[in-house]
Design an enzyme around this catalytic site. Structure first.
Site, short mmCIF file in Angstrom:
data_model
loop_
_atom_site.label_atom_id
_atom_site.label_comp_id
_atom_site.label_asym_id
_atom_site.label_seq_id
_atom_site.Cartn_x
_atom_site.Cartn_y
_atom_site.Cartn_z
N CYS A 113 6.55 -29.03 -41.55
CA CYS A 113 6.79 -27.68 -41.06
C CYS A 113 7.83 -27.77 -39.95
CB CYS A 113 5.50 -27.05 -40.53
SG CYS A 113 4.77 -27.88 -39.12
N HIS A 133 -0.03 -23.77 -31.07
CA HIS A 133 0.28 -25.05 -30.46
C HIS A 133 1.69 -25.07 -29.93
CE1 HIS A 133 1.37 -25.33 -34.75
NE2 HIS A 133 2.40 -26.03 -34.32
#
Length: 482
Positions: free
Chosen positions: A168, A66
């Site tokens: 993250c 992504h």
């Protein structure tokens, strides 16, 4: 909501790809063909930049590449299935078969994050991936994605309250997968849970002070900095975000049996003997989290500076014998100067937020100052600064020094001054003296030598240059050697 980002035209059931880059190329082309991405090469470059922060290959054959990119004109998710699987670099060492490529506009809406959260709940459902691999048509895949998630079978009274924190570096896939994994694990164990997500759209679902007081245990599965002082005195386990995805139930059980967490400055840090990671593994995990906190805060400066400089040269520049140059007096020179300032700031920001990750707010100011000194060779008589290496060293040294200073048992009248005066001033003087009088010049000299060596290789032994560059790529944080 899912149908807005995923449709049958964005589903590829039989990928031809045989490598990770082939997957990126094939899935990106599907996004281009469906008017979701305008510049395929730029989008793939942004996907690879995200991969450099940490591999997006998960266990059970799933990968979630992504990126947030200027090349994305409309948010979208393309699904690809490789029947034979490819070596994606997943942590379990197995081949990856199912790929969800998420394309997000840099400054677009954040509703795609909600879709990701919904998708995350699907991915951890037993049997979902097997059903996905067995699908023969895109319509079957859409049916699997849009059917309601299975309801919880645990409807009895809850044993207590748990708190989770996930995050993250990019704040997209891993953040929400980990949150879903913790929620599912808590439900199976009979607990209520509230999970704070530190995602790209900001911090969501933060626990209140009353929630923290009522909580039986805290699970912090985060690769970026979070406020740990609020959990002082509670049973806490700290791990990387992928640990929650891998074994949410085990983390919760460890947290329930963990020793009380002691925030820096209250007393000596307690050793959590029940945490799943100890010794070298725990040290590496912490170091990775510190570095990623610095990198995640530095990236906006890199992007802003690079785009402004490129824009000014592309539009306002003129070709000369020395390359593109902006005519004197042009307004585009001001744009270029702003881009240069962004590049100058990225090194101090890297150092500052590495220090912040280690010792919280008291370390931020000395970390930023240390990073600026490290990048300014005139402080220690060098022609150039120490660059990223110096910033990393400065951030780590400041962080651990301030953590030690903050942990000293001060008189109660001095304790309020520690975070706003004592720790920042001593930390600044420490790192300034260290770089100016001791390590600044040697590190700068080392960087000059490495640059000269690579320059000499570029006109000489190409095989040796390839070996050196390959080794550097393999040993960096996104490389194959971890």
């Amino acid at each position: 909501m899912i149908s807005e980002l995923i449709n049958e035209r964005l589903i590829r059931l039989n990928l031809d790809a045989t490598s990770k880059q082939d997957v990126f190329n094939e899935l990106s082309q599907a996004l281009v063909d469906n008017d979701r991405v305008s510049d395929k090469a730029a989008f793939i470059a942004d996907v690879n930049a995200r991969e450099a922060l940490g591999n997006t290959g998960f266990e059970a054959g799933i990968a979630l590449p992504h990126a947030k990119s200027d090349a994305v004109t409309k948010p979208g998710v393309v699904i690809g299935i490789s029947r034979d699987g490819i070596d994606y670099g997943a942590e379990d060492g197995e081949r990856s078969h199912i790929f969800f490529m998420i394309a997000s506009p840099t400054n677009g809406g954040d509703h795609h994050i909600e879709v990701l959260a919904s998708l995350s709940s699907k991915l951890i459902e037993p049997g979902f991936t097997q059903a996905l691999l067995a699908a023969n048509t895109p319509s079957e895949v859409m049916t699997l994605l849009t059917q309601p998630s299975k309801e919880s079978n645990n409807t009895g009274p809850k044993k207590g309250l748990l708190i989770g924190v996930t995050g993250c570096p990019a704040g997209v896939a891993h953040t929400y997968l980990a949150a879903e994994a913790l929620e599912k694990a808590a439900d199976e164990l009979g607990y209520e849970i509230k999970v704070e997500t530190n995602g790209s759209i900001g911090v969501k679902n933060s626990p209140t002070q009353d929630d923290i007081l009522r909580a039986d245990a805290i699970v912090v599965a985060c690769d970026k900095q979070t406020d740990m002082t609020r959990f002082n005195g509670k049973s806490v386990v700290e791990v990387g975000v992928k640990e929650a995805i891998r074994d949410g139930k085990g983390l919760i059980e460890n947290a329930l049996n963990a020793s009380p967490y002691q925030a820096a400055g209250t007393s000596k840090q307690s050793t959590n003997t029940n945490a799943p990671s100890t010794g070298t593994t725990n040290w590496r995990s912490n170091l990775y989290r510190y570095l990623m906190n610095g990198v995640s805060h530095m990236i906006p400066f890199v992007v802003t500076g690079g785009l402004l400089i490129a824009l000014s040269l592309a539009i306002g520049g003129e070709p000369t014998e020395a390359g593109m140059a902006i005519p004197e007096g042009s307004a585009w020179q001001q744009v270029l100067d702003v881009g240069v300032i962004a590049f100058q700031l990225m090194i101090p920001v890297l150092a500052g937020y590495i220090a912040y990750a280690i010792a919280d707010r008291p370390a931020l100011a000395p970390g930023l100052i240390g990073g600026w000194i490290a990048n300014t060779g005139s402080f220690y008589g060098a022609e150039a600064g120490t660059g990223f290496i110096g910033a990393i060293i400065a951030g780590l040294l400041v962080g651990y020094f301030v953590k030690w200073v903050s942990g000293i048992n001060y008189h109660k009248f001095l304790q309020p001054l520690v975070p706003i005066m004592i720790a920042p001033i001593t930390g600044t003087l420490f790192i300034a003296a260290l770089f100016i009088f001791v390590i600044g010049a040697p590190i700068a000299s080392l960087m000059d030598s490495l640059t000269a060596m690579l320059t000499a290789m570029s006109t000489g032994n190409y095989i040796l240059l390839g070996i050196v560059l390959g080794g550097m790529a393999g040993f960096d944080m996104g490389g194959s050697i971890q």
